[in-house]
Motif scaffolding. Structure first.
Motif, mmCIF file in Angstrom:
data_model
loop_
_atom_site.group_PDB
_atom_site.id
_atom_site.type_symbol
_atom_site.label_atom_id
_atom_site.label_comp_id
_atom_site.label_asym_id
_atom_site.label_seq_id
_atom_site.Cartn_x
_atom_site.Cartn_y
_atom_site.Cartn_z
ATOM 1 N N THR A 45 -28.062 27.831 -10.800
ATOM 2 C CA THR A 45 -27.575 29.203 -10.704
ATOM 3 C C THR A 45 -26.426 29.453 -11.671
ATOM 4 O O THR A 45 -25.668 28.534 -12.000
ATOM 5 C CB THR A 45 -27.096 29.505 -9.267
ATOM 6 O OG1 THR A 45 -26.119 28.533 -8.881
ATOM 7 C CG2 THR A 45 -28.250 29.458 -8.286
ATOM 8 N N SER A 47 -22.741 30.728 -12.948
ATOM 9 C CA SER A 47 -21.444 30.571 -12.292
ATOM 10 C C SER A 47 -20.717 31.909 -12.215
ATOM 11 O O SER A 47 -20.927 32.805 -13.030
ATOM 12 C CB SER A 47 -20.590 29.558 -13.057
ATOM 13 O OG SER A 47 -20.436 29.949 -14.402
ATOM 14 N N SER A 48 -19.866 32.034 -11.206
ATOM 15 C CA SER A 48 -19.039 33.223 -11.041
ATOM 16 C C SER A 48 -17.797 32.821 -10.259
ATOM 17 O O SER A 48 -17.676 31.698 -9.771
ATOM 18 C CB SER A 48 -19.794 34.333 -10.303
ATOM 19 O OG SER A 48 -19.907 34.017 -8.929
ATOM 20 N N LYS A 164 -31.609 34.149 -5.500
ATOM 21 C CA LYS A 164 -31.128 32.923 -6.143
ATOM 22 C C LYS A 164 -32.003 32.656 -7.359
ATOM 23 O O LYS A 164 -33.148 32.226 -7.230
ATOM 24 C CB LYS A 164 -31.185 31.754 -5.163
ATOM 25 C CG LYS A 164 -30.634 30.444 -5.722
ATOM 26 C CD LYS A 164 -30.694 29.354 -4.671
ATOM 27 C CE LYS A 164 -30.136 28.045 -5.198
ATOM 28 N NZ LYS A 164 -30.200 26.963 -4.180
ATOM 29 N N GLN A 167 -30.179 30.300 -14.144
ATOM 30 C CA GLN A 167 -29.395 30.947 -15.197
ATOM 31 C C GLN A 167 -30.215 31.170 -16.471
ATOM 32 O O GLN A 167 -29.849 31.984 -17.318
ATOM 33 C CB GLN A 167 -28.155 30.119 -15.524
ATOM 34 C CG GLN A 167 -28.439 28.703 -15.988
ATOM 35 C CD GLN A 167 -27.164 27.895 -16.156
ATOM 36 O OE1 GLN A 167 -26.062 28.409 -15.987
ATOM 37 N NE2 GLN A 167 -27.313 26.628 -16.497
ATOM 38 N N THR A 193 -24.596 32.486 -6.611
ATOM 39 C CA THR A 193 -24.073 31.869 -7.837
ATOM 40 C C THR A 193 -23.325 30.592 -7.488
ATOM 41 O O THR A 193 -23.073 30.291 -6.319
ATOM 42 C CB THR A 193 -23.117 32.832 -8.566
ATOM 43 O OG1 THR A 193 -22.053 33.202 -7.666
ATOM 44 C CG2 THR A 193 -23.838 34.090 -9.026
#
Length: 202
Positions: A45, A47-48, A164, A167, A193
């Motif tokens: 996933t 990133s954040s 979900k 990336q 994320t």
């Protein structure tokens, strides 16, 4: 002069109490831990910095692999069984009680409804191998994903939708899923994320 005889003391330590504590702790962790459900594909996933947590129950999870294949999961067996029955009516497929029960035990699903009966009657290892090659159809001509979401919402009005995606999944694939949700007036959903560390100077 008589020799001084020192009495030997026993070195035995009673470990019963420690064993009891160990068993109690083990039981506690087993009862309170949440097991990660098996997913048909592994995704990385994006990133954040968001720390918002999604609920642990009443979740409709939408999993999108790097190729754009869509898989879904519901956390309640009863919901899965009822949704499959509704899909069967839409596509003229009559599922047996055994097939419905087998489907309710599936941690995730991602097979076109036309292949579902054949899939549910396969051994579990064969199911795991084949599911990653399928995915729920999301194209405009055969958008079965829309039916799954619509009936899942009918069965459970409290569902929280969580997407979900990998990336590396192409944006048009994600946009297509979001457009389908908007067509169903499902404008609130979560994007899962990976939490990244904030810079030290922030």
């Amino acid at each position: 002069m008589p020799k001084l005889i020192v009495k030997r003391k026993s070195t035995f330590i009673d470990m019963t109490a420690m064993s009891d504590v160990t068993v109690l702790l083990l039981t506690f962790f087993m009862l309170t831990s949440t097991f990660i459900q098996k997913e048909p594909v592994v995704v990385s996933t994006p990133s954040s910095v968001s720390e918002i947590k999604i609920p642990e129950t009443n979740i409709l999870s939408i999993l999108v692999d790097p190729d754009g294949k869509v898989f879904m999961s519901l956390d309640k067996q009863e919901d899965k069984a009822n949704v499959l029955k509704l899909l069967g009516k839409d596509f003229g497929i009559r599922f047996t009680d055994k097939e419905i029960y087998n489907f309710s035990l599936q941690p995730s699903f991602g097979v076109p409804i036309q292949n579902m009966q054949e899939y549910l009657n396969m051994p579990s290892d064969e199911q795991d191998r084949l599911m990653k090659d399928y995915g729920i159809p999301t194209d405009s001509i055969n958008n079965q994903f829309k039916f799954w979401v619509q009936h899942a919402r009918e069965v459970n009005r409290d569902l929280v939708i969580a997407i979900k995606a990998d990336q590396d999944t192409p944006y048009p694939k994600i946009k297509n899923i979001m457009n389908t949700l908007q067509d169903l007036r499902e404008n609130r959903y979560n994007l899962i994320t990976t939490l990244k560390n904030m810079p030290d100077n922030v």
